[in-house]
Design a protein around this motif. Structure first.
Motif, PDB file in Angstrom:
ATOM      1  N   GLY A  51     -25.189 -17.319   3.250  1.00 34.84           N
ATOM      2  CA  GLY A  51     -25.955 -16.196   3.775  1.00 34.84           C
ATOM      3  C   GLY A  51     -25.119 -15.294   4.655  1.00 34.84           C
ATOM      4  N   THR A  52     -24.388 -15.884   5.564  1.00 35.82           N
ATOM      5  CA  THR A  52     -23.538 -15.121   6.473  1.00 35.82           C
ATOM      6  C   THR A  52     -22.436 -14.408   5.718  1.00 35.82           C
ATOM      7  OG1 THR A  52     -23.960 -16.730   8.215  1.00 35.82           O
ATOM      8  CG2 THR A  52     -22.082 -15.276   8.514  1.00 35.82           C
ATOM      9  N   MET A  53     -21.805 -15.114   4.810  1.00 41.31           N
ATOM     10  CA  MET A  53     -20.707 -14.515   4.046  1.00 41.31           C
ATOM     11  C   MET A  53     -21.227 -13.462   3.072  1.00 41.31           C
ATOM     12  SD  MET A  53     -18.031 -15.621   5.265  1.00 41.31           S
ATOM     13  CE  MET A  53     -17.873 -16.757   6.603  1.00 41.31           C
ATOM     14  N   GLY A  54     -22.421 -13.673   2.553  1.00 41.32           N
ATOM     15  CA  GLY A  54     -23.026 -12.672   1.666  1.00 41.32           C
ATOM     16  C   GLY A  54     -23.278 -11.361   2.387  1.00 41.32           C
ATOM     17  N   VAL A  55     -23.754 -11.460   3.605  1.00 42.75           N
ATOM     18  CA  VAL A  55     -23.983 -10.265   4.422  1.00 42.75           C
ATOM     19  C   VAL A  55     -22.661  -9.582   4.741  1.00 42.75           C
ATOM     20  CG1 VAL A  55     -24.793  -9.451   6.677  1.00 42.75           C
ATOM     21  CG2 VAL A  55     -26.154 -11.096   5.388  1.00 42.75           C
ATOM     22  N   ALA A  56     -21.655 -10.372   5.080  1.00 42.56           N
ATOM     23  CA  ALA A  56     -20.341  -9.805   5.390  1.00 42.56           C
ATOM     24  C   ALA A  56     -19.750  -9.118   4.164  1.00 42.56           C
ATOM     25  CB  ALA A  56     -19.401 -10.895   5.895  1.00 42.56           C
ATOM     26  N   ALA A  57     -19.862  -9.757   2.998  1.00 36.67           N
ATOM     27  CA  ALA A  57     -19.343  -9.164   1.759  1.00 36.67           C
ATOM     28  C   ALA A  57     -20.062  -7.864   1.445  1.00 36.67           C
ATOM     29  CB  ALA A  57     -19.475 -10.153   0.604  1.00 36.67           C
ATOM     30  N   SER A  58     -21.364  -7.847   1.626  1.00 35.67           N
ATOM     31  CA  SER A  58     -22.148  -6.634   1.392  1.00 35.67           C
ATOM     32  C   SER A  58     -21.727  -5.519   2.350  1.00 35.67           C
ATOM     33  CB  SER A  58     -23.636  -6.947   1.562  1.00 35.67           C
ATOM     34  OG  SER A  58     -24.404  -5.789   1.403  1.00 35.67           O
ATOM     35  N   SER A  59     -21.469  -5.871   3.579  1.00 33.54           N
ATOM     36  CA  SER A  59     -21.024  -4.887   4.566  1.00 33.54           C
ATOM     37  C   SER A  59     -19.661  -4.310   4.200  1.00 33.54           C
ATOM     38  CB  SER A  59     -20.964  -5.506   5.960  1.00 33.54           C
ATOM     39  OG  SER A  59     -22.245  -5.853   6.394  1.00 33.54           O
ATOM     40  N   LEU A  60     -18.794  -5.148   3.644  1.00 36.98           N
ATOM     41  CA  LEU A  60     -17.485  -4.659   3.214  1.00 36.98           C
ATOM     42  C   LEU A  60     -17.625  -3.635   2.094  1.00 36.98           C
ATOM     43  CD1 LEU A  60     -15.461  -7.985   3.294  1.00 36.98           C
ATOM     44  CD2 LEU A  60     -15.174  -6.024   4.813  1.00 36.98           C
ATOM     45  N   VAL A  61     -18.517  -3.903   1.157  1.00 34.49           N
ATOM     46  CA  VAL A  61     -18.765  -2.954   0.068  1.00 34.49           C
ATOM     47  C   VAL A  61     -19.315  -1.647   0.633  1.00 34.49           C
ATOM     48  CG1 VAL A  61     -20.131  -2.510  -2.009  1.00 34.49           C
ATOM     49  CG2 VAL A  61     -19.059  -4.740  -1.678  1.00 34.49           C
ATOM     50  N   THR A  62     -20.207  -1.739   1.589  1.00 39.81           N
ATOM     51  CA  THR A  62     -20.758  -0.551   2.235  1.00 39.81           C
ATOM     52  C   THR A  62     -19.669   0.252   2.936  1.00 39.81           C
ATOM     53  OG1 THR A  62     -22.889  -1.640   2.539  1.00 39.81           O
ATOM     54  CG2 THR A  62     -22.431   0.265   3.944  1.00 39.81           C
ATOM     55  N   THR A  63     -18.733  -0.440   3.570  1.00 41.47           N
ATOM     56  CA  THR A  63     -17.633   0.237   4.252  1.00 41.47           C
ATOM     57  C   THR A  63     -16.755   0.982   3.255  1.00 41.47           C
ATOM     58  OG1 THR A  63     -17.658  -1.451   5.980  1.00 41.47           O
ATOM     59  CG2 THR A  63     -15.700  -0.074   5.829  1.00 41.47           C
ATOM     60  N   ILE A  64     -16.457   0.354   2.115  1.00 35.45           N
ATOM     61  CA  ILE A  64     -15.672   1.036   1.077  1.00 35.45           C
ATOM     62  C   ILE A  64     -16.421   2.267   0.589  1.00 35.45           C
ATOM     63  CG2 ILE A  64     -14.816   0.865  -1.294  1.00 35.45           C
ATOM     64  CD1 ILE A  64     -13.970  -1.995  -0.668  1.00 35.45           C
ATOM     65  N   LYS A  65     -17.715   2.139   0.425  1.00 33.37           N
ATOM     66  CA  LYS A  65     -18.527   3.282  -0.005  1.00 33.37           C
ATOM     67  C   LYS A  65     -18.419   4.419   1.011  1.00 33.37           C
ATOM     68  CE  LYS A  65     -23.195   4.721  -0.996  1.00 33.37           C
ATOM     69  NZ  LYS A  65     -24.602   4.454  -0.734  1.00 33.37           N
ATOM     70  N   CYS A  66     -18.467   4.110   2.291  1.00 33.98           N
ATOM     71  CA  CYS A  66     -18.336   5.138   3.341  1.00 33.98           C
ATOM     72  C   CYS A  66     -16.976   5.822   3.264  1.00 33.98           C
ATOM     73  CB  CYS A  66     -18.517   4.523   4.720  1.00 33.98           C
ATOM     74  SG  CYS A  66     -20.176   3.970   5.096  1.00 33.98           S
ATOM     75  N   ILE A  67     -15.931   5.030   3.043  1.00 39.23           N
ATOM     76  CA  ILE A  67     -14.587   5.605   2.938  1.00 39.23           C
ATOM     77  C   ILE A  67     -14.496   6.521   1.725  1.00 39.23           C
ATOM     78  CG2 ILE A  67     -12.156   5.067   2.522  1.00 39.23           C
ATOM     79  CD1 ILE A  67     -12.653   2.460   4.162  1.00 39.23           C
ATOM     80  N   LEU A  68     -15.027   6.076   0.599  1.00 32.70           N
ATOM     81  CA  LEU A  68     -14.992   6.901  -0.616  1.00 32.70           C
ATOM     82  C   LEU A  68     -15.786   8.191  -0.439  1.00 32.70           C
ATOM     83  CD1 LEU A  68     -15.291   4.167  -3.381  1.00 32.70           C
ATOM     84  CD2 LEU A  68     -13.254   5.471  -2.716  1.00 32.70           C
ATOM     85  N   GLU A  69     -16.897   8.115   0.247  1.00 28.53           N
ATOM     86  CA  GLU A  69     -17.684   9.321   0.538  1.00 28.53           C
ATOM     87  C   GLU A  69     -16.877  10.297   1.392  1.00 28.53           C
ATOM     88  OE1 GLU A  69     -20.785  10.703  -0.150  1.00 28.53           O
ATOM     89  OE2 GLU A  69     -20.847   9.215  -1.747  1.00 28.53           O
ATOM     90  N   ALA A  70     -16.129   9.745   2.336  1.00 26.65           N
ATOM     91  CA  ALA A  70     -15.346  10.591   3.246  1.00 26.65           C
ATOM     92  C   ALA A  70     -14.211  11.304   2.532  1.00 26.65           C
ATOM     93  CB  ALA A  70     -14.796   9.752   4.394  1.00 26.65           C
ATOM     94  N   VAL A  71     -13.687  10.712   1.468  1.00 25.21           N
ATOM     95  CA  VAL A  71     -12.520  11.297   0.786  1.00 25.21           C
ATOM     96  C   VAL A  71     -12.850  11.850  -0.602  1.00 25.21           C
ATOM     97  CG1 VAL A  71     -10.925   9.815   2.044  1.00 25.21           C
ATOM     98  CG2 VAL A  71     -11.734   9.111  -0.210  1.00 25.21           C
ATOM     99  N   LYS A  72     -14.118  11.932  -0.929  1.00 27.80           N
ATOM    100  CA  LYS A  72     -14.489  12.328  -2.290  1.00 27.80           C
ATOM    101  C   LYS A  72     -13.994  13.705  -2.701  1.00 27.80           C
ATOM    102  CE  LYS A  72     -19.090  13.988  -1.137  1.00 27.80           C
ATOM    103  NZ  LYS A  72     -20.510  13.679  -1.230  1.00 27.80           N
TER     104      LYS A  72
END
Length: 79
Positions: A51-72
């Motif tokens: 559960g904890t690692m699943g949340v962390a993994a999901s947050s990492l994907v969200t962070t990549i999405k934020c970075i991609l949005e910033a540089v799109k």
């Protein structure tokens, strides 16, 4: 360890959202490090931490999405 990861991910998301116009020079390296952490987190095979690692993994994907949005707008960077 997971608390530190959660705080780090949350802080990184905040930095990316605040400084999105300055993130381009760091985007590729950041994404590479985030992917490394994602692989490390998702390779663990323990039910206790799932559960904890699943949340962390999901947050990492969200962070990549934020970075991609910033540089799109930078087509060269996205190649």
């Amino acid at each position: 360890d997971s608390i530190d990861n959660d705080e780090l991910i949350s802080g990184l998301e905040e930095i990316v959202s605040i400084y999105d116009d300055c993130i381009e020079p760091f985007a590729v390296d950041l994404c590479q490090k985030i992917v490394e952490n994602y692989k490390r987190i998702t390779s663990k095979d323990t039910d206790e931490e799932y559960g904890t690692m699943g949340v962390a993994a999901s947050s990492l994907v969200t962070t990549i999405k934020c970075i991609l949005e910033a540089v799109k707008g930078n087509v060269e960077l996205l190649k």
